[in-house]
Scaffold this motif. Structure first.
Motif, PDB file in Angstrom:
ATOM      1  N   ASP A   1       0.863  -1.179   0.000  1.00 11.77           N
ATOM      2  CA  ASP A   1       0.000   0.000   0.000  1.00 11.77           C
ATOM      3  C   ASP A   1       0.903   1.235   0.000  1.00 11.77           C
ATOM      4  N   ARG A   2       0.826   2.014  -1.083  1.00 10.67           N
ATOM      5  CA  ARG A   2       1.766   3.141  -1.238  1.00 10.67           C
ATOM      6  C   ARG A   2       1.671   4.151  -0.101  1.00 10.67           C
ATOM      7  N   TRP A   3       0.493   4.330   0.485  1.00  9.46           N
ATOM      8  CA  TRP A   3       0.347   5.314   1.553  1.00  9.46           C
ATOM      9  C   TRP A   3       0.998   4.785   2.839  1.00  9.46           C
TER      10      TRP A   3
ATOM     11  N   ALA B   1       1.679  16.802 -10.465  1.00  8.02           N
ATOM     12  CA  ALA B   1       1.475  15.754  -9.452  1.00  8.02           C
ATOM     13  C   ALA B   1       1.250  14.425 -10.165  1.00  8.02           C
ATOM     14  N   ILE B   2       1.418  13.358  -9.416  1.00  8.14           N
ATOM     15  CA  ILE B   2       1.138  12.021  -9.967  1.00  8.14           C
ATOM     16  C   ILE B   2       0.133  11.334  -9.053  1.00  8.14           C
ATOM     17  N   LEU B   3      -0.964  10.903  -9.669  1.00 12.12           N
ATOM     18  CA  LEU B   3      -1.967  10.135  -8.939  1.00 12.12           C
ATOM     19  C   LEU B   3      -1.614   8.658  -9.131  1.00 12.12           C
ATOM     20  N   LYS B   4      -1.469   7.930  -8.007  1.00 14.96           N
ATOM     21  CA  LYS B   4      -1.092   6.508  -8.097  1.00 14.96           C
ATOM     22  C   LYS B   4      -2.071   5.691  -7.269  1.00 14.96           C
ATOM     23  N   THR B   5      -2.494   4.556  -7.788  1.00 12.39           N
ATOM     24  CA  THR B   5      -3.351   3.685  -6.975  1.00 12.39           C
ATOM     25  C   THR B   5      -2.533   3.215  -5.769  1.00 12.39           C
TER      26      THR B   5
ATOM     27  N   ASP C   1       5.486  -0.977 -12.585  1.00  6.74           N
ATOM     28  CA  ASP C   1       5.981  -0.607 -13.915  1.00  6.74           C
ATOM     29  C   ASP C   1       5.124   0.492 -14.561  1.00  6.74           C
ATOM     30  N   GLY C   2       4.762   1.511 -13.798  1.00  3.83           N
ATOM     31  CA  GLY C   2       4.036   2.651 -14.357  1.00  3.83           C
ATOM     32  C   GLY C   2       2.543   2.424 -14.506  1.00  3.83           C
ATOM     33  N   LYS C   3       2.064   1.198 -14.170  1.00  3.98           N
ATOM     34  CA  LYS C   3       0.633   0.927 -14.293  1.00  3.98           C
ATOM     35  C   LYS C   3      -0.086   1.503 -13.074  1.00  3.98           C
ATOM     36  N   GLY C   4      -1.364   1.921 -13.252  1.00  3.08           N
ATOM     37  CA  GLY C   4      -2.107   2.487 -12.129  1.00  3.08           C
ATOM     38  C   GLY C   4      -1.618   3.873 -11.756  1.00  3.08           C
ATOM     39  N   GLN C   5      -1.152   4.634 -12.753  1.00  2.00           N
ATOM     40  CA  GLN C   5      -0.649   5.988 -12.478  1.00  2.00           C
ATOM     41  C   GLN C   5      -1.180   6.969 -13.515  1.00  2.00           C
ATOM     42  N   HIS C   6      -1.356   8.211 -13.082  1.00  2.27           N
ATOM     43  CA  HIS C   6      -1.796   9.249 -14.005  1.00  2.27           C
ATOM     44  C   HIS C   6      -1.057  10.528 -13.652  1.00  2.27           C
TER      45      HIS C   6
ATOM     46  N   LEU D   1      -1.847  10.987  -3.939  1.00  6.29           N
ATOM     47  CA  LEU D   1      -1.417  12.038  -4.851  1.00  6.29           C
ATOM     48  C   LEU D   1      -0.047  12.499  -4.380  1.00  6.29           C
ATOM     49  N   GLU D   2       0.914  12.456  -5.310  1.00  4.35           N
ATOM     50  CA  GLU D   2       2.301  12.807  -4.973  1.00  4.35           C
ATOM     51  C   GLU D   2       2.714  14.010  -5.795  1.00  4.35           C
ATOM     52  N   SER D   3       3.459  14.944  -5.210  1.00  3.67           N
ATOM     53  CA  SER D   3       3.991  16.029  -6.021  1.00  3.67           C
ATOM     54  C   SER D   3       5.086  15.471  -6.935  1.00  3.67           C
ATOM     55  N   VAL D   4       5.204  16.079  -8.118  1.00  5.67           N
ATOM     56  CA  VAL D   4       6.265  15.653  -9.040  1.00  5.67           C
ATOM     57  C   VAL D   4       7.601  16.143  -8.495  1.00  5.67           C
TER      58      VAL D   4
ATOM     59  N   GLY E   1       8.469   5.603 -19.414  1.00  5.65           N
ATOM     60  CA  GLY E   1       7.101   5.087 -19.290  1.00  5.65           C
ATOM     61  C   GLY E   1       6.879   4.360 -17.979  1.00  5.65           C
ATOM     62  N   GLY E   2       7.604   4.761 -16.920  1.00  3.21           N
ATOM     63  CA  GLY E   2       7.421   4.127 -15.611  1.00  3.21           C
ATOM     64  C   GLY E   2       8.138   2.798 -15.469  1.00  3.21           C
ATOM     65  N   ILE E   3       8.868   2.356 -16.521  1.00  4.44           N
ATOM     66  CA  ILE E   3       9.568   1.065 -16.477  1.00  4.44           C
ATOM     67  C   ILE E   3      11.076   1.303 -16.443  1.00  4.44           C
TER      68      ILE E   3
ATOM     69  N   TRP F   1      15.270   5.881  -4.983  1.00  3.58           N
ATOM     70  CA  TRP F   1      15.438   7.255  -4.502  1.00  3.58           C
ATOM     71  C   TRP F   1      15.515   8.241  -5.665  1.00  3.58           C
ATOM     72  N   PHE F   2      14.977   9.436  -5.405  1.00  3.15           N
ATOM     73  CA  PHE F   2      15.178  10.576  -6.307  1.00  3.15           C
ATOM     74  C   PHE F   2      16.332  11.398  -5.728  1.00  3.15           C
ATOM     75  N   VAL F   3      17.267  11.798  -6.573  1.00  2.00           N
ATOM     76  CA  VAL F   3      18.346  12.699  -6.133  1.00  2.00           C
ATOM     77  C   VAL F   3      18.051  14.078  -6.719  1.00  2.00           C
TER      78      VAL F   3
ATOM     79  N   ALA G   1      12.943   9.273  -0.817  1.00  2.00           N
ATOM     80  CA  ALA G   1      12.633   7.868  -1.109  1.00  2.00           C
ATOM     81  C   ALA G   1      11.368   7.806  -1.952  1.00  2.00           C
ATOM     82  N   ASN G   2      11.387   7.023  -3.018  1.00  2.00           N
ATOM     83  CA  ASN G   2      10.175   6.847  -3.823  1.00  2.00           C
ATOM     84  C   ASN G   2       9.402   5.628  -3.339  1.00  2.00           C
ATOM     85  N   GLU G   3      10.008   4.456  -3.429  1.00  2.00           N
ATOM     86  CA  GLU G   3       9.299   3.263  -2.952  1.00  2.00           C
ATOM     87  C   GLU G   3      10.281   2.170  -2.578  1.00  2.00           C
ATOM     88  N   MET G   4       9.775   1.182  -1.843  1.00  2.00           N
ATOM     89  CA  MET G   4      10.624   0.056  -1.456  1.00  2.00           C
ATOM     90  C   MET G   4      10.093  -1.233  -2.057  1.00  2.00           C
TER      91      MET G   4
HETATM   92  P1  AMP Z   1       6.945   4.125  -9.347  1.00  2.00           P
HETATM   93  O1  AMP Z   1       5.874   3.336 -10.002  1.00  2.00           O
HETATM   94  O2  AMP Z   1       6.493   4.913  -8.179  1.00  2.00           O
HETATM   95  O3  AMP Z   1       8.164   3.286  -9.072  1.00  2.00           O
HETATM   96  O4  AMP Z   1       7.446   5.163 -10.432  1.00  2.00           O
HETATM   97  C1  AMP Z   1       8.158   4.775 -11.598  1.00  2.00           C
HETATM   98  C2  AMP Z   1       8.979   5.944 -12.101  1.00  2.00           C
HETATM   99  O5  AMP Z   1       8.126   7.067 -12.408  1.00  2.00           O
HETATM  100  C3  AMP Z   1       9.977   6.511 -11.092  1.00  2.00           C
HETATM  101  O6  AMP Z   1      11.146   5.761 -11.020  1.00  2.00           O
HETATM  102  C4  AMP Z   1      10.191   7.914 -11.669  1.00  2.00           C
HETATM  103  O7  AMP Z   1      11.003   7.882 -12.817  1.00  2.00           O
HETATM  104  C5  AMP Z   1       8.765   8.285 -12.066  1.00  2.00           C
HETATM  105  N1  AMP Z   1       8.086   8.903 -10.897  1.00  2.00           N
HETATM  106  C6  AMP Z   1       7.289   8.281 -10.007  1.00  2.00           C
HETATM  107  N2  AMP Z   1       6.861   9.128  -9.042  1.00  2.00           N
HETATM  108  C7  AMP Z   1       7.413  10.318  -9.329  1.00  2.00           C
HETATM  109  C8  AMP Z   1       7.355  11.615  -8.704  1.00  2.00           C
HETATM  110  N3  AMP Z   1       6.645  11.841  -7.590  1.00  2.00           N
HETATM  111  N4  AMP Z   1       8.063  12.629  -9.289  1.00  2.00           N
HETATM  112  C9  AMP Z   1       8.792  12.425 -10.416  1.00  2.00           C
HETATM  113  N5  AMP Z   1       8.864  11.234 -11.044  1.00  2.00           N
HETATM  114  C10 AMP Z   1       8.200  10.198 -10.532  1.00  2.00           C
END
Ligand code: AMP
Length: 351
Positions: free
Chosen positions: A101-103, A140-144, A150-155, A177-180, A211-213, A252-254, A262-265
């Motif tokens: 669960d991303r949250w 922003a990115i909306l994610k389920t 792999d980028g699925k479930g995202q807008h 909802l995550e800020s870009v 493309g999220g991959i 991680w985003f640098v 941290a983006n996700e684990m």
């Molecule tokens: P995720 O499905 O969260 O692993 O996202 C896949 C990829 O989308 C990441 O590795 C980034 O390249 C891009 N991405 C995801 N979330 C963000 C965000 N909040 N800001 C910028 N890029 C993102």
């Protein structure tokens, strides 16, 4: 529990990660029993024992668990309740609960001292619109919350977009909802933690996505050494908090100022760790199996610079160049059908 050679490790999930785990277990004398609904899944082709069943089939999981010394998994969407009912699962099911669960995951990472992007849970179209407004006009990115990969479930939402409509288009399911993040580049930490709590970290690769991959992972990366050490320590804290056993990855985003979010684990071996097959003293797959077996970890230091290139969809046609090229190592996953966006294999370009 410490396994001996000829003992069997159960693997829930028969994809390429399960396949490479089983292949890494073989030289250690450890056997694998894979469970997957697809009898021709990549790991099915290389494991000594196989169970063809749904991941949520509690009876099949219990039967598999009764035939093995310990169970591990190669993807994070294993049914939490089913995994919790098994006698010995490494990493423990709590890691599944957090990463499904991303949250929950974002909050957990923050609690463990890993800063994350501005994130809000949203459960209705109105809440999505309000949250987007509260971000003050940036992207922003909306994610389920669940089952995205792999980028699925995202807008992705640009300023002025309709967040409520995007929420509905994603199926009206709970989202975050995550800020870009205007990152300079992306890296990951891949660490292994043994039953005794000792931790070893791999060098942090730089990762590129399209493309999220994930497309490429490369060591060395431009990440300064002191930042890498900090990120590895933060990842170790996450592992400690979960009393984790096995390989754990954090993406991680640098940022341009050098700070990291941290983006996700992922509570498993990770695509950004595939370079370790040729580039590290022992691969992430070997160390995951060692940890799960209750053994000591092997050294993780880098022995060669590597650029890992994923073969996605039709990219797989390039397999021959890797066979013919002197310093490229080919890893194909044995998938019968090529589909757009499907990970078919990877090449490790060494040196
Ligand atoms: P995720 O499905 O969260 O692993 O996202 C896949 C990829 O989308 C990441 O590795 C980034 O390249 C891009 N991405 C995801 N979330 C963000 C965000 N909040 N800001 C910028 N890029 C993102």
């Amino acid at each position: 529990m410490k396994l001996s050679p000829n003992d069997t490790i159960g693997i829930i999930g028969g994809g390429q990660l399960g396949r490479m785990l089983a292949l890494a277990a073989a030289p250690l004398g450890l056997k694998c029993h894979v469970l997957d609904p697809d009898s021709n899944a990549p790991a099915m082709q290389v494991c000594a024992e196989r169970t063809v069943a749904a991941y949520s089939d509690k009876a099949a999981l219990a039967d598999m668990a009764s035939r093995v010394a310990v169970v591990t998994y190669e993807f994070e969407n294993v049914d939490f309740e089913a995994a919790s009912a098994l006698p010995l699962v490494r990493p423990g099911p709590r890691a599944l609960e957090v990463s499904q669960d991303r949250w929950i995951e974002k909050r957990f990472l923050a609690e463990c001292g890993c800063p994350t992007a501005n994130t809000m849970p949203v459960a209705t179209p109105e809440a999505a619109a309000l949250a987007f407004k509260s971000f003050g006009g940036g992207g922003a990115i909306l994610k389920t919350r669940r089952l995205g990969y792999d980028g699925k479930g995202q807008h992705r939402l640009e300023p002025g977009d309709d967040a409520a409509a995007a929420f509905t288009a994603l199926g009206g399911v709970p989202c975050v909802l995550e800020s870009v993040v205007p990152f300079a580049f992306e890296v990951s930490t891949v660490i292994a933690r043994a039953v005794d709590g000792s931790v070893k970290a791999y060098e942090c690769p730089q990762n590129t996505h399209a493309g999220g991959i994930l497309r490429t992972s490369q060591v060395p990366s431009p990440l300064p050494d002191d930042t890498a050490t900090t990120l590895q320590a933060q990842a170790a804290q996450v592992a400690e908090a979960l009393d984790y056993v096995g390989v754990l990855a954090i993406e991680w985003f640098v940022l341009p100022d050098g700070s990291c979010l941290a983006n996700e684990m992922a509570p498993r071996v990770h695509n950004s760790g595939h370079w370790t097959q040729e580039g590290a003293f022992a691969s992430q797959f070997e160390n995951h199996m060692r940890a799960v077996a209750g053994w000591t970890l092997a050294p993780t230091h880098t022995i060669a610079p590597v650029r890992m290139e994923n073969l996605i969809g039709d990219d797989v046609e390039r397999w021959r160049s890797a066979v013919d090229g002197g310093s490229s190592r080919l890893h194909l996953y044995g998938k019968a059908e090529t589909r757009p966006g499907r990970k078919m294999g990877h090449i490790n370009h060494v040196g």
